[in-house]
Design an enzyme around this catalytic site. Structure first.
Site, PDB file in Angstrom:
ATOM      1  N   THR A 106      33.789 -54.762  58.692  1.00 45.23           N
ATOM      2  CA  THR A 106      32.350 -54.528  58.717  1.00 45.23           C
ATOM      3  C   THR A 106      31.760 -54.666  60.111  1.00 45.23           C
ATOM      4  O   THR A 106      30.747 -54.037  60.425  1.00 45.23           O
ATOM      5  CB  THR A 106      31.644 -55.516  57.757  1.00 45.23           C
ATOM      6  OG1 THR A 106      32.316 -55.482  56.491  1.00 45.23           O
ATOM      7  CG2 THR A 106      30.193 -55.155  57.553  1.00 45.23           C
ATOM      8  N   LYS A 153      29.407 -62.037  56.287  1.00 49.08           N
ATOM      9  CA  LYS A 153      29.919 -61.021  57.227  1.00 49.08           C
ATOM     10  C   LYS A 153      28.921 -59.903  57.435  1.00 49.08           C
ATOM     11  O   LYS A 153      28.895 -59.278  58.501  1.00 49.08           O
ATOM     12  CB  LYS A 153      31.272 -60.499  56.751  1.00 49.08           C
ATOM     13  CG  LYS A 153      31.285 -59.832  55.377  1.00 49.08           C
ATOM     14  CD  LYS A 153      30.985 -58.348  55.422  1.00 49.08           C
ATOM     15  CE  LYS A 153      30.902 -57.747  54.038  1.00 49.08           C
ATOM     16  NZ  LYS A 153      30.605 -56.305  54.058  1.00 49.08           N
TER      17      LYS A 153
END
Length: 335
Positions: free
Chosen positions: A251, A194
Site C-alpha cells: 500500500t 497501513k
C-alpha cells in the site's frame, strides 16, 4: 450458538471493486456466489453482462456469480463477506441484523477503525450482529489483481480454528491463498494503520524527496504500526506477516493504492478538499487517521507519522510543516 461449518455458498455484501473481486475468487474456488449491491445498474450489469462495468470494467465474471438488491437473499448464504468501506460497516450490518441467521460466519473485508469510537471492525460487527461469528480478511491485495486471478496471499482470522479452515477452503484456490490466523486484533491493526502510513509515503514521492527518504519512511512506518499493535495485544508474527508488513509494503509503494496516490497528490500540491470531492474513490486512511491517533494517545504510544497525517487531512497543518516537524524531531536510538 450452533455455527455453520460447511460452506457451499458465499454471499458478498458490497458490489464495489473489492467485493466483486472477492466474489470472483470465491467462484474460482467452486462456490455459488451472490453479491448484494445498492446500485440497480451495477446489479443489472452483473446479472445480464457478467461484468461490473462501473467498478471493474473489462473483467468478465463467472456465471456462478449473481447479484441482488435483497439483503435477505444474501444473508441466507452459508458465509457472508462484508466488503463495504470501513465507515459503512456499522450501518450495513444494522441493515443485515433481522435477516442474518444465528451462527452465520460474517467475514469483514474492510480495513479501518471506526471514526468517533475508534472501534475495531470486529467489535462493530459483534455489537450490531451478536448472532454472527466474526472473521477478518486482510492482506496485500488489490481488487484488480484478485479479479484477474493473479497470485495473491492474504490472512483470514477467526477465533474458531475449524471454522477458519472451512472459510479458507471455501474461498481459497491456487492463485488466491488465505493463510489462517487466530489473531483478529493483529490482522485488523495492520489493515487499518497501513492506510494512514501509506498517505505519508505517497507525500514523500509527491514532494520528490528521493528513494532514500521513501525507504526510511516505510521502515519507520512499520515501527509505528508495530508499537501500536503490540500495545493492543497483537502477536508480533502477525504484524510481521501478510496483513502487517506485507500490506504496508504494497500500500505504501504502489500507484494502485488509493491511500498512496492520495499522498502523492498532496505532495504535488493538491488540496484535501479537491481530493475528497464528489465521485472520488474512498480513501480509508483519511477517515481512519484520527481514530488511529486517538487510540495511540490513549495508550501513550508515540506515532509521529500518523499524527502528521491526521493533522494534514484535518486541515490543521500544511504538508510542508508536517514534513519539517518530522525532520526536526530529536535524534534517538532505533531500539
Amino acid at each position: 450458538m450452533a455455527v455453520l461449518r460447511t460452506v457451499s455458498t458465499v454471499g458478498v455484501v458490497g458490489a464495489g471493486a473489492w467485493g466483486t473481486a472477492l466474489a470472483a475468487a470465491a467462484a474460482r474456488a467452486g462456490r455459488e456466489v451472490l453479491i448484494w449491491g445498492r446500485d440497480a445498474r451495477t446489479v443489472d450489469d452483473i446479472n445480464r453482462h457478467h461484468e461490473n462495468r462501473l467498478r471493474l470494467p473489462g473483467i468478465a465474471l463467472d456465471d456462478a456469480i449473481a447479484a441482488t438488491r435483497s439483503l435477505d437473499r444474501v444473508c441466507a448464504m452459508d458465509a457472508i463477506i462484508l466488503a463495504v468501506p470501513a465507515q459503512s460497516v456499522r450501518g450495513t450490518a444494522a441493515d443485515m441484523a433481522e435477516a442474518l441467521p444465528e451462527g452465520r460466519p460474517v467475514v469483514v473485508a474492510a480495513k479501518g477503525f471506526e471514526r468517533g469510537s475508534g472501534a475495531f471492525m470486529s467489535d462493530v460487527v459483534a455489537e450490531v450482529l451478536p448472532q454472527a461469528v466474526v472473521g477478518i480478511l486482510s492482506g496485500p491485495s488489490f481488487a484488480e489483481d484478485v479479479a484477474h486471478g493473479l497470485p495473491t496471499a492474504v490472512t483470514l482470522a477467526c477465533a474458531d480454528d475449524d471454522l477458519c479452515s472451512a472459510l479458507v477452503e471455501a474461498i481459497g484456490h491456487n492463485t488466491f491463498r488465505p493463510y489462517r490466523s487466530g489473531d483478529l486484533i493483529g490482522v485488523q491493526v495492520g489493515g487499518a494503520v497501513k492506510n494512514v502510513l501509506a498517505i505519508a509515503c505517497g507525500v514523500v514521492v509527491g514532494k520528490a524527496l528521493g528513494a532514500s527518504a521513501q525507504a526510511a519512511l516505510v521502515a519507520r512506518s512499520f515501527a509505528e504500526l508495530t508499537r501500536l499493535g503490540r500495545a493492543l495485544g497483537a502477536r508480533p508474527e502477525t504484524l510481521a506477516g501478510l496483513s502487517g508488513l506485507g500490506d504496508l509494503v504494497l500500500t505504501a509503494t504502489s500507484a494502485q493504492s488509493r491511500n498512496y496516490s492520495f499522498g502523492v497528490a498532496l505532495g504535488r500540491g493538491e488540496s484535501v478538499d479537491e481530493l475528497l470531492g464528489p465521485r472520488r474513490p474512498v480513501t480509508e486512511g483519511v477517515w481512519t487517521a484520527a481514530a488511529v491517533v486517538g487510540r495511540a494517545r490513549a495508550l501513550g504510544i508515540e506515532m509521529p507519522i500518523c499524527e502528521a497525517v491526521a493533522a494534514v487531512v484535518a486541515g490543521r497543518l500544511p504538508v510542508d510543516a508536517a514534513i519539517e516537524g518530522l525532520l526536526s524531531r530529536p535524534f534517538r536510538s532505533e531500539e
